[in-house]
Design a protein around this motif. Structure first.
Motif, PDB file in Angstrom:
ATOM      1  N   MET A   9      29.967  13.010  12.130  1.00 26.71           N
ATOM      2  CA  MET A   9      28.316  12.727  12.532  1.00 26.71           C
ATOM      3  C   MET A   9      27.437  14.612  12.118  1.00 26.71           C
ATOM      4  N   THR A  10      26.390  14.158  11.837  1.00 27.41           N
ATOM      5  CA  THR A  10      25.809  15.965  11.998  1.00 27.41           C
ATOM      6  C   THR A  10      24.851  15.585  12.626  1.00 27.41           C
ATOM      7  N   THR A  11      24.156  16.827  13.045  1.00 31.44           N
ATOM      8  CA  THR A  11      22.388  16.701  13.347  1.00 31.44           C
ATOM      9  C   THR A  11      21.594  16.875  12.248  1.00 31.44           C
ATOM     10  N   LEU A  12      20.122  16.678  12.310  1.00 30.99           N
ATOM     11  CA  LEU A  12      19.215  16.830  11.080  1.00 30.99           C
ATOM     12  C   LEU A  12      19.750  18.296  10.488  1.00 30.99           C
ATOM     13  N   ASP A  13      19.679  18.907  11.612  1.00 29.47           N
ATOM     14  CA  ASP A  13      19.526  20.412  11.619  1.00 29.47           C
ATOM     15  C   ASP A  13      20.750  20.932  11.004  1.00 29.47           C
ATOM     16  N   GLY A  14      21.875  20.117  11.081  1.00 34.07           N
ATOM     17  CA  GLY A  14      23.290  20.312  10.095  1.00 34.07           C
ATOM     18  C   GLY A  14      24.724  20.499  11.266  1.00 34.07           C
ATOM     19  N   PHE A  15      24.973  20.504  12.451  1.00 30.60           N
ATOM     20  CA  PHE A  15      25.628  20.882  13.499  1.00 30.60           C
ATOM     21  C   PHE A  15      26.767  19.587  13.197  1.00 30.60           C
ATOM     22  N   ALA A  16      28.148  19.709  13.908  1.00 30.81           N
ATOM     23  CA  ALA A  16      28.440  18.735  13.981  1.00 30.81           C
ATOM     24  C   ALA A  16      29.116  18.675  16.000  1.00 30.81           C
ATOM     25  N   ALA A  17      28.336  19.887  16.105  1.00 29.87           N
ATOM     26  CA  ALA A  17      28.642  19.924  18.018  1.00 29.87           C
ATOM     27  C   ALA A  17      27.574  21.230  17.677  1.00 29.87           C
ATOM     28  N   GLY A  18      27.402  21.139  19.911  1.00 27.57           N
ATOM     29  CA  GLY A  18      26.557  21.776  20.040  1.00 27.57           C
ATOM     30  C   GLY A  18      26.876  23.424  20.477  1.00 27.57           C
ATOM     31  N   PRO A  19      26.127  24.136  20.769  1.00 27.70           N
ATOM     32  CA  PRO A  19      26.778  25.738  20.656  1.00 27.70           C
ATOM     33  C   PRO A  19      27.951  25.459  21.600  1.00 27.70           C
ATOM     34  N   ASP A  20      28.090  25.201  22.394  1.00 30.47           N
ATOM     35  CA  ASP A  20      29.226  24.554  24.002  1.00 30.47           C
ATOM     36  C   ASP A  20      30.367  23.622  23.061  1.00 30.47           C
ATOM     37  N   TYR A 139      32.060  12.121   0.929  1.00 34.99           N
ATOM     38  CA  TYR A 139      31.503  12.341   2.152  1.00 34.99           C
ATOM     39  C   TYR A 139      30.717  11.095   2.650  1.00 34.99           C
ATOM     40  N   ARG A 140      30.768  11.067   4.337  1.00 28.63           N
ATOM     41  CA  ARG A 140      29.931   9.866   4.275  1.00 28.63           C
ATOM     42  C   ARG A 140      29.641  10.483   6.074  1.00 28.63           C
ATOM     43  N   LEU A 141      28.473  11.342   5.240  1.00 31.06           N
ATOM     44  CA  LEU A 141      27.552  11.534   7.285  1.00 31.06           C
ATOM     45  C   LEU A 141      26.599  10.707   8.098  1.00 31.06           C
ATOM     46  N   LEU A 142      26.853  11.126   8.968  1.00 31.45           N
ATOM     47  CA  LEU A 142      25.558  10.138   9.741  1.00 31.45           C
ATOM     48  C   LEU A 142      25.299  11.063   9.882  1.00 31.45           C
ATOM     49  N   VAL A 143      24.139  11.346   9.924  1.00 28.55           N
ATOM     50  CA  VAL A 143      23.248  12.547  10.551  1.00 28.55           C
ATOM     51  C   VAL A 143      22.041  11.226  11.858  1.00 28.55           C
ATOM     52  N   VAL A 146      18.293  14.446  15.584  1.00 31.60           N
ATOM     53  CA  VAL A 146      18.297  15.100  16.237  1.00 31.60           C
ATOM     54  C   VAL A 146      18.544  16.427  15.688  1.00 31.60           C
ATOM     55  N   LEU A 147      17.396  17.913  16.699  1.00 27.33           N
ATOM     56  CA  LEU A 147      18.066  18.749  15.999  1.00 27.33           C
ATOM     57  C   LEU A 147      18.467  20.333  17.549  1.00 27.33           C
ATOM     58  N   LEU A 148      19.805  20.867  16.775  1.00 32.22           N
ATOM     59  CA  LEU A 148      20.386  21.175  17.854  1.00 32.22           C
ATOM     60  C   LEU A 148      19.884  22.599  17.989  1.00 32.22           C
ATOM     61  N   GLY A 149      19.491  23.440  16.894  1.00 25.04           N
ATOM     62  CA  GLY A 149      19.223  24.437  16.664  1.00 25.04           C
ATOM     63  C   GLY A 149      20.472  25.737  16.752  1.00 25.04           C
ATOM     64  N   ALA A 150      21.178  25.427  16.854  1.00 23.29           N
ATOM     65  CA  ALA A 150      22.672  25.609  16.817  1.00 23.29           C
ATOM     66  C   ALA A 150      24.021  24.758  17.181  1.00 23.29           C
ATOM     67  N   GLY A 151      25.283  25.882  17.059  1.00 23.39           N
ATOM     68  CA  GLY A 151      26.631  25.142  17.345  1.00 23.39           C
ATOM     69  C   GLY A 151      27.784  25.131  16.444  1.00 23.39           C
ATOM     70  N   ARG A 152      28.124  23.875  15.857  1.00 19.81           N
ATOM     71  CA  ARG A 152      28.834  24.501  14.704  1.00 19.81           C
ATOM     72  C   ARG A 152      28.443  23.738  13.572  1.00 19.81           C
ATOM     73  N   PRO A 153      28.453  24.399  12.558  1.00 18.04           N
ATOM     74  CA  PRO A 153      27.830  23.442  11.447  1.00 18.04           C
ATOM     75  C   PRO A 153      28.968  22.947  10.791  1.00 18.04           C
ATOM     76  N   VAL A 175      20.035   6.994  13.416  1.00 20.39           N
ATOM     77  CA  VAL A 175      20.866   6.680  12.066  1.00 20.39           C
ATOM     78  C   VAL A 175      20.740   6.655  11.108  1.00 20.39           C
ATOM     79  N   VAL A 176      21.105   7.969   9.556  1.00 23.30           N
ATOM     80  CA  VAL A 176      21.097   7.056   8.817  1.00 23.30           C
ATOM     81  C   VAL A 176      22.376   7.417   8.087  1.00 23.30           C
ATOM     82  N   GLN A 177      23.470   6.899   7.492  1.00 27.38           N
ATOM     83  CA  GLN A 177      24.537   7.358   6.701  1.00 27.38           C
ATOM     84  C   GLN A 177      24.334   7.749   4.969  1.00 27.38           C
ATOM     85  N   LEU A 178      24.717   8.989   4.591  1.00 26.85           N
ATOM     86  CA  LEU A 178      24.221   9.050   3.931  1.00 26.85           C
ATOM     87  C   LEU A 178      25.808   9.869   2.525  1.00 26.85           C
TER      88      LEU A 178
END
Length: 184
Positions: A9-20, A139-143, A146-153, A175-178
């Motif tokens: 699972m990823t955000t639109l800006d490519g993060f798998a989790a937030g900064p925390d 690769y199966r990405l669930l996008v 959400v835009l987090l702006g920072a986090g774990r890429p 959500v979109v699966q690619l």
């Protein structure tokens, strides 16, 4: 030969989790996504986790949700599928069936792929995903929208050509699966 795929699972800006490390953005109510999860679980007989994801998910799935039929199916499948835990140490493997891998990762993955059975899924965080990238067949990405702006890429910049396989949208959640296959 069995296929190894990464589902993340990823955000639109490519993060798998937030900064925390928070994942609160993945909590969406979407029956189609719940069915996708069930489809994926029915199509595998082994899952690879990093030791942290294994520990965290064990706490949830061992006594997982049972309110709806799809919840009961997810819980049953998550508890019956073999968990392969990627670790350099000897983690406690109380969520069974489970075993540790990582002593000779290339040989272990080759053995897993050549053994009879269903596909193998990697349900992991970014570090484990990167450790297994050279073995991934799909690769199966669930996008998530959400835009987090920072986090774990999800990925660190590393060139790898990918071939588009398909996409699927989930209108209730946005959500979109690619799906992509590495070009090697």
């Amino acid at each position: 030969m069995r296929k190894l795929y990464l589902s993340i699972m990823t955000t639109l800006d490519g993060f798998a989790a937030g900064p925390d490390g928070k994942l609160d953005w993945i909590m969406v109510e979407d029956p189609e996504m719940a069915e996708l999860m069930a489809e994926q679980l029915r199509g595998i007989d082994a899952m690879i986790f990093g030791h942290t994801a294994y520990r965290d998910l064990a706490g949830y799935w061992m006594d997982g949700p049972t309110e709806k039929p799809v919840d009961r199916e997810h819980t049953r499948l998550m508890n019956s599928i073999t968990k392969l835990v990627l670790s350099r140490g000897e983690p406690e493997l109380h969520w069974q069936p489970a075993r540790r891998i990582g002593a000779d990762l290339a040989a272990e993955i080759a053995e897993l792929k050549s053994a009879p059975g269903k596909d193998i899924a990697v349900f992991a965080g970014p570090e484990t995903a990167r450790a297994l990238a050279s073995f991934v067949d799909e690769y199966r990405l669930l996008v998530y929208p959400v835009l987090l702006g920072a986090g774990r890429p999800v990925f660190r910049p590393a060139p790898e050509a990918l071939e588009f396989l398909d996409s699927r949208e989930f209108s209730a959640s946005g959500v979109v699966q690619l799906r992509y296959r590495p070009v090697r």
